[in-house]
Motif scaffolding. Structure first.
Motif, PDB file in Angstrom:
ATOM      1  N   TYR A  55     -30.297 -42.358  -6.570  1.00 38.72           N
ATOM      2  CA  TYR A  55     -30.631 -42.774  -7.861  1.00 38.72           C
ATOM      3  C   TYR A  55     -31.775 -42.052  -8.340  1.00 38.72           C
ATOM      4  CZ  TYR A  55     -32.986 -46.382 -10.800  1.00 38.72           C
ATOM      5  OH  TYR A  55     -33.216 -46.960 -12.011  1.00 38.72           O
ATOM      6  N   GLN A  56     -32.986 -41.615  -7.500  1.00 34.73           N
ATOM      7  CA  GLN A  56     -33.897 -40.493  -7.784  1.00 34.73           C
ATOM      8  C   GLN A  56     -33.291 -39.202  -8.403  1.00 34.73           C
ATOM      9  OE1 GLN A  56     -37.273 -41.255  -8.456  1.00 34.73           O
ATOM     10  NE2 GLN A  56     -36.776 -43.218  -8.005  1.00 34.73           N
ATOM     11  N   LYS A  57     -32.341 -38.841  -7.448  1.00 37.38           N
ATOM     12  CA  LYS A  57     -31.646 -37.451  -7.820  1.00 37.38           C
ATOM     13  C   LYS A  57     -30.969 -37.660  -9.192  1.00 37.38           C
ATOM     14  CE  LYS A  57     -29.278 -33.765  -5.555  1.00 37.38           C
ATOM     15  NZ  LYS A  57     -28.401 -33.507  -4.246  1.00 37.38           N
ATOM     16  N   LEU A  58     -30.226 -38.958  -9.702  1.00 32.72           N
ATOM     17  CA  LEU A  58     -29.608 -39.047 -10.820  1.00 32.72           C
ATOM     18  C   LEU A  58     -30.672 -38.836 -12.018  1.00 32.72           C
ATOM     19  CD1 LEU A  58     -27.000 -41.714 -10.163  1.00 32.72           C
ATOM     20  CD2 LEU A  58     -26.568 -39.634 -10.890  1.00 32.72           C
ATOM     21  N   PHE A  59     -31.809 -39.519 -11.680  1.00 41.41           N
ATOM     22  CA  PHE A  59     -32.811 -39.613 -12.813  1.00 41.41           C
ATOM     23  C   PHE A  59     -33.430 -38.178 -12.933  1.00 41.41           C
ATOM     24  CE2 PHE A  59     -33.440 -44.078 -12.277  1.00 41.41           C
ATOM     25  CZ  PHE A  59     -33.486 -44.313 -13.753  1.00 41.41           C
ATOM     26  N   VAL A  60     -33.507 -37.316 -12.131  1.00 40.11           N
ATOM     27  CA  VAL A  60     -33.889 -35.870 -12.264  1.00 40.11           C
ATOM     28  C   VAL A  60     -32.854 -35.042 -12.763  1.00 40.11           C
ATOM     29  CG1 VAL A  60     -34.293 -33.622 -11.078  1.00 40.11           C
ATOM     30  CG2 VAL A  60     -35.503 -35.901 -10.019  1.00 40.11           C
ATOM     31  N   LEU A  61     -31.522 -35.401 -12.453  1.00 39.28           N
ATOM     32  CA  LEU A  61     -30.430 -34.400 -12.961  1.00 39.28           C
ATOM     33  C   LEU A  61     -30.384 -35.030 -14.748  1.00 39.28           C
ATOM     34  CD1 LEU A  61     -27.760 -34.543 -10.182  1.00 39.28           C
ATOM     35  CD2 LEU A  61     -28.753 -32.533 -11.186  1.00 39.28           C
ATOM     36  N   LEU A  62     -30.568 -36.317 -14.866  1.00 43.80           N
ATOM     37  CA  LEU A  62     -30.404 -36.857 -16.338  1.00 43.80           C
ATOM     38  C   LEU A  62     -31.346 -36.186 -16.980  1.00 43.80           C
ATOM     39  CD1 LEU A  62     -29.222 -40.444 -16.057  1.00 43.80           C
ATOM     40  CD2 LEU A  62     -28.120 -38.915 -17.224  1.00 43.80           C
ATOM     41  N   ALA A  63     -32.699 -36.019 -16.448  1.00 38.45           N
ATOM     42  CA  ALA A  63     -33.783 -35.375 -17.104  1.00 38.45           C
ATOM     43  C   ALA A  63     -33.514 -34.271 -17.416  1.00 38.45           C
ATOM     44  CB  ALA A  63     -35.117 -35.589 -16.192  1.00 38.45           C
ATOM     45  N   GLN A  64     -33.012 -33.482 -16.306  1.00 33.53           N
ATOM     46  CA  GLN A  64     -32.566 -31.877 -16.807  1.00 33.53           C
ATOM     47  C   GLN A  64     -31.284 -31.657 -17.764  1.00 33.53           C
ATOM     48  OE1 GLN A  64     -31.240 -30.565 -12.918  1.00 33.53           O
ATOM     49  NE2 GLN A  64     -33.515 -29.928 -12.211  1.00 33.53           N
ATOM     50  N   CYS A  65     -30.518 -32.731 -17.935  1.00 41.74           N
ATOM     51  CA  CYS A  65     -29.410 -32.473 -18.897  1.00 41.74           C
ATOM     52  C   CYS A  65     -30.091 -32.885 -20.154  1.00 41.74           C
ATOM     53  CB  CYS A  65     -28.398 -33.500 -18.434  1.00 41.74           C
ATOM     54  SG  CYS A  65     -27.473 -33.039 -17.098  1.00 41.74           S
ATOM     55  N   GLU A  66     -31.031 -33.990 -20.349  1.00 40.99           N
ATOM     56  CA  GLU A  66     -31.658 -34.287 -21.427  1.00 40.99           C
ATOM     57  C   GLU A  66     -32.509 -33.131 -22.086  1.00 40.99           C
ATOM     58  OE1 GLU A  66     -33.605 -38.055 -21.006  1.00 40.99           O
ATOM     59  OE2 GLU A  66     -31.840 -39.108 -21.110  1.00 40.99           O
ATOM     60  N   PHE A  67     -33.093 -32.451 -21.100  1.00 41.34           N
ATOM     61  CA  PHE A  67     -34.099 -31.215 -21.661  1.00 41.34           C
ATOM     62  C   PHE A  67     -33.116 -30.192 -22.059  1.00 41.34           C
ATOM     63  CE2 PHE A  67     -36.090 -27.325 -20.388  1.00 41.34           C
ATOM     64  CZ  PHE A  67     -37.045 -27.111 -21.082  1.00 41.34           C
ATOM     65  N   SER A  68     -32.157 -30.156 -21.422  1.00 43.81           N
ATOM     66  CA  SER A  68     -31.212 -28.669 -21.752  1.00 43.81           C
ATOM     67  C   SER A  68     -30.720 -29.133 -23.067  1.00 43.81           C
ATOM     68  CB  SER A  68     -29.954 -28.845 -20.861  1.00 43.81           C
ATOM     69  OG  SER A  68     -29.216 -27.698 -20.980  1.00 43.81           O
TER      70      SER A  68
END
Length: 197
Positions: free
Chosen positions: A54-67
């Motif tokens: 769940y935490q990893k998903l938020f980090v990956l989503l944040a990275q995708c949003e940042f990208s």
């Protein structure tokens, strides 16, 4: 076979580069997000791992949003650069038109300057020719002197013609007198011959 494998590998690399975009690993990030999401959603996933996923998903989503926001900013920057370049193109085209116009004006000025130079050269040549001849006052004085001499010569001619006419008349009179005298003498000779006979 090795050549076919090399071509297939080249194709795979080209596709990955096309998908990867800027080379930030967007396709791997999306693949990891998808795999993490699938593991998170799978019923066989333990509860402790689910929390870390769940935490990893938020980090990956944040990275995708940042990208994505980074790509969006790059797109806006590219649009602004495109507008800037189109403005520069307009400015450059205007400058080129002005330069062509100045070149045409310079050509026209060159033609006029060439004509002026040619006229000056002709003028200088005429001045040299004119300077070789005497001035108008000198010519007028010479002309007046010659007219005076011509007048004197005409007067002398008239005097000589009058004198010649007088001499002709006198010669004519002399000849007439000689004929009359000859006639008288002939008459006397006839009379004396008649008298003697």
């Amino acid at each position: 076979m090795a050549a076919a494998a090399a071509l297939a590998e080249d194709e795979i690399i080209k596709k990955r580069l096309l998908i990867d975009g800027e080379g930030d690993g967007d396709d791997r990030r999306l693949n990891r997000l998808l795999k993490t999401f699938l593991r998170f959603c799978s019923p066989s996933c333990p509860e402790e791992e689910r929390a870390s996923l769940y935490q990893k998903l938020f980090v990956l989503l944040a990275q995708c949003e940042f990208s994505m926001s980074k790509l969006h900013m790059m797109q806006e920057m590219n649009c602004k650069e495109l507008e800037n370049y189109s403005g520069l193109v307009d400015t450059i085209e205007t400058s080129v038109k002005e330069a062509h116009q100045k070149i045409e004006e310079s050509r026209e000025e060159l033609v006029v300057a060439t004509q002026i130079r040619q006229n000056r050269q002709e003028y200088n040549a005429l001045v040299k020719i004119i300077q070789q001849h005497p001035e108008r006052q000198e010519t007028a004085a010479q002309l007046e002197k010659l007219e005076g001499e011509l007048g004197q010569l005409n007067k002398k001619k008239e005097e000589l013609e009058a004198k010649l006419a007088l001499r002709k008349k006198q010669f004519h009179l002399l000849m007439h007198s000689i004929y009359e005298l000859q006639g008288v003498l002939d008459d006397e000779d006839k009379d004396s011959a008649m008298d003697t006979s």
